[in-house]
Scaffold this active site. Structure first.
Site, mmCIF file in Angstrom:
data_model
loop_
_atom_site.group_PDB
_atom_site.id
_atom_site.type_symbol
_atom_site.label_atom_id
_atom_site.label_comp_id
_atom_site.label_asym_id
_atom_site.label_seq_id
_atom_site.Cartn_x
_atom_site.Cartn_y
_atom_site.Cartn_z
ATOM 1 N N SER A 1 145.174 40.019 44.406
ATOM 2 C CA SER A 1 146.313 40.899 44.551
ATOM 3 C C SER A 1 146.743 41.116 46.002
ATOM 4 O O SER A 1 147.868 41.541 46.238
ATOM 5 C CB SER A 1 145.986 42.264 43.941
ATOM 6 O OG SER A 1 144.939 42.901 44.653
ATOM 7 N N SER B 1 140.361 39.879 44.870
ATOM 8 C CA SER B 1 141.658 40.038 45.529
ATOM 9 C C SER B 1 141.661 39.839 47.035
ATOM 10 O O SER B 1 142.738 39.820 47.638
ATOM 11 C CB SER B 1 142.231 41.412 45.217
ATOM 12 O OG SER B 1 142.797 41.394 43.940
ATOM 13 N N LYS C 1 147.167 46.480 53.805
ATOM 14 C CA LYS C 1 147.626 46.392 52.403
ATOM 15 C C LYS C 1 148.161 47.748 51.956
ATOM 16 O O LYS C 1 147.580 48.795 52.300
ATOM 17 C CB LYS C 1 146.441 45.942 51.527
ATOM 18 C CG LYS C 1 146.779 45.708 50.059
ATOM 19 C CD LYS C 1 145.550 45.204 49.281
ATOM 20 C CE LYS C 1 145.849 44.920 47.815
ATOM 21 N NZ LYS C 1 144.662 44.445 47.079
HETATM 22 N N1 GLN Z 1 142.932 39.337 39.798
HETATM 23 C C1 GLN Z 1 142.051 40.363 39.385
HETATM 24 C C2 GLN Z 1 142.792 41.371 38.546
HETATM 25 O O1 GLN Z 1 143.909 41.138 38.249
HETATM 26 C C3 GLN Z 1 141.387 40.992 40.568
HETATM 27 C C4 GLN Z 1 142.228 41.988 41.244
HETATM 28 C C5 GLN Z 1 141.556 42.624 42.429
HETATM 29 O O2 GLN Z 1 140.541 42.163 42.924
HETATM 30 N N2 GLN Z 1 142.141 43.744 42.841
HETATM 31 O O3 GLN Z 1 142.294 42.376 38.179
#
Ligand code: GLN
Length: 487
Positions: free
Chosen positions: A147, A171, A72
């Site tokens: 994400s 995420s 990532k």
């Molecule tokens: N979807 C969540 C957010 O927007 C989690 C994101 C994540 O785990 N990095 O913050």
């Protein structure tokens, strides 16, 4: 043989038997990427030069010897770009390896490629990337989750044997669920975050995306451990995460949190998860109802704590030391304001503003401090539940992958995608998402994820429980038919 379809464990066998070389394993990925990634859009970049050198010199006797692992774009790898999918870090080249990268290399693996994501890991659909869309391999008109959408999509589309992502509020688990692969969020403190671009430091964890639970255990073996460079990493004797795989579930108790089986869940998701629970009973596990009474506050608490921490963590991106810098500035303030206005995307700005607000004087007690108190209550809910059970079971996401663009103008609706995943980050325990079936939506089959949450530092048992289900169901063997998706 289609090398690119192999799991890490299967590839490891082929490499060790000498029937395949590490360069061939890399070439197989390269050619798969060239065919499918123009459509999937999982990779931001992938340079073969360095990876090829490493593949040529790979030590196959090491645990992950010669195995390419995709990364990532929020984890630093020396000499590679690391933009967190943000314009503000466009052109930035990492000058050091994150600890997870060092550890992967020590285990013989080859970090390979940069994966698309929501900008600074803020989002649930990967639509917040400043660079490109990533599409769900099961239906190109849909999002892959986020994400870490790139990390999930490339594993599901067989363009990576495995990948790394980060999980601050779901995420890793949510995109794994939506793309039909395995995503593990280790316990907070299990894996070092040194070299991960921080989003919310009290929540962030790095973990693997894989095709099987066994692969997840193999990767965690390499990643786990105390790191002097991350003081939150915990000093525990190293575990072997494959040690319980294959053991039966007699005596295992699994809790069904009643607050996680609520109205509003897609009926096909609800059914698949309830079927999985019955399957666990058939495997010999005992299912008991438990309560996590403060669940309803989790989304609110998360979006206070996470944005507060993000507003502090992102203060460093000011155009002075790295990344984007505004042209023709009038003075220092103008430099900061214009650099950050130009460099950050809309969602990131929204979070910085929210986070700054909840920390500001007069509001701190009402929002941030109160959120921290409720966080403690959420953590206590888990501690109490885990006195009675070995793991908790629930959907990973209340719904399957939605259409690209469907939520873009409704941040609140997007935030609700995290409803089942964020509590584990607030509490710090480990969690995994594994495939548990498909929903039929408009003539497409869309993967459904089953979430299992484990006690802090009991990943070995969590993996055992996940593995028993996986091995006695067909779901993990299913692959998207990319040719029918317009390729
Ligand atoms: N979807 C969540 C957010 O927007 C989690 C994101 C994540 O785990 N990095 O913050």
């Amino acid at each position: 043989m289609d090398l690119h379809t192999l799991s890490v464990a299967a590839l490891q066998k082929q490499l060790r038997s000498g029937s395949v070389s590490a360069v061939e394993a890399l070439d197989a990925l390269e050619s798969r990427i060239s065919i499918v990634d123009p459509k999937v859009g999982g990779y931001l970049s992938h340079s073969t030069h360095q990876a090829r050198k490493e593949a040529t010199a790979a030590d196959l006797s090491k645990p992950l010897g010669g195995i390419p692992i995709a990364i990532k774009d929020v984890i630093n790898v020396t000499g590679e770009g690391c933009s967190a999918a943000s314009k503000i870090l466009k052109g930035y080249t990492a000058t050091y390896d994150a600890t997870v990268i060092r550890k992967l290399r020590e285990a013989g693996a080859i970090p390979f490629g940069r994966l698309n994501m929501d900008e600074f890991a803020m989002g649930s659909s990967t639509e917040n990337s400043a660079y490109q869309l990533t599409r769900n391999p099961w239906d190109f008109s849909r999002i892959p989750g986020g994400s870490s959408g790139g990390s999930a999509a490339v594993v599901a589309a067989d363009e990576a044997y495995a990948s790394l992502g980060s999980d601050t509020g779901g995420s890793i688990r949510q995109p794994a669920a939506l793309c039909g692969c395995v995503g593990l969020k280790p316990t907070y403190g299990r894996v070092s975050r040194f070299g991960l671009i921080a989003f919310a430091s009290s929540l962030d964890q790095i973990g693997p995306f894989t095709k099987t639970v066994e692969d997840s255990a193999l990767l965690l073996n390499a990643l786990a451990g105390k790191d002097p460079m991350d003081s939150t990493s915990v000093d525990l004797p190293s575990d072997n995460y494959t040690r319980l795989l294959g053991q039966d579930l007699k005596g295992i108790r699994i809790g069904m949190p009643k607050e996680y089986f609520i109205e509003g869940i897609d009926p096909q998701v609800d059914k698949a998860v309830r079927d999985a629970i019955r399957h666990y009973e058939a495997l010999g596990a005992e299912i008991v109802e438990v309560s996590l009474p403060h669940t309803e506050y989790a989304v609110a608490v998360y979006y206070i704590v996470a944005t507060a921490e993000a507003s502090a963590n992102l203060a460093r991106f000011d155009g002075v030391r790295y990344g984007h810098r505004a042209d023709n500035v009038q003075n220092l303030l103008d430099h900061y304001t214009r650099t950050r206005s130009e460099g950050f995307g809309e969602e990131v700005k929204r979070r910085i503003i929210l986070g700054t607000y909840v920390l500001s004087s007069g509001y701190y007690d009402a929002y941030y401090l109160r959120a921290q108190k409720v966080r403690t209550l959420i953590r206590q809910d888990f501690t109490r539940a885990f006195e009675k059970v070995d793991a908790l079971i629930c959907p990973t996401s209340p719904e399957v992958a939605f259409r690209i663009g469907d939520r873009s103008d409704d941040p609140l609706k997007m935030y609700l995608a995290d409803i089942f995943t964020i509590a584990a980050n607030l509490a710090g325990n480990c969690g995994i998402s594994i495939p548990c079936g498909f929903a039929n939506v408009e003539s497409k089959r869309l993967p459904i994820g089953l979430q299992l949450l484990g006690k802090p530092f009991e990943e070995a048992k969590l993996l055992q429980i996940a593995h028993a289900y996986e091995q006695s169901t067909p779901w993990h063997r299913e692959r998207p038919d990319l040719s029918s998706s317009g390729l």
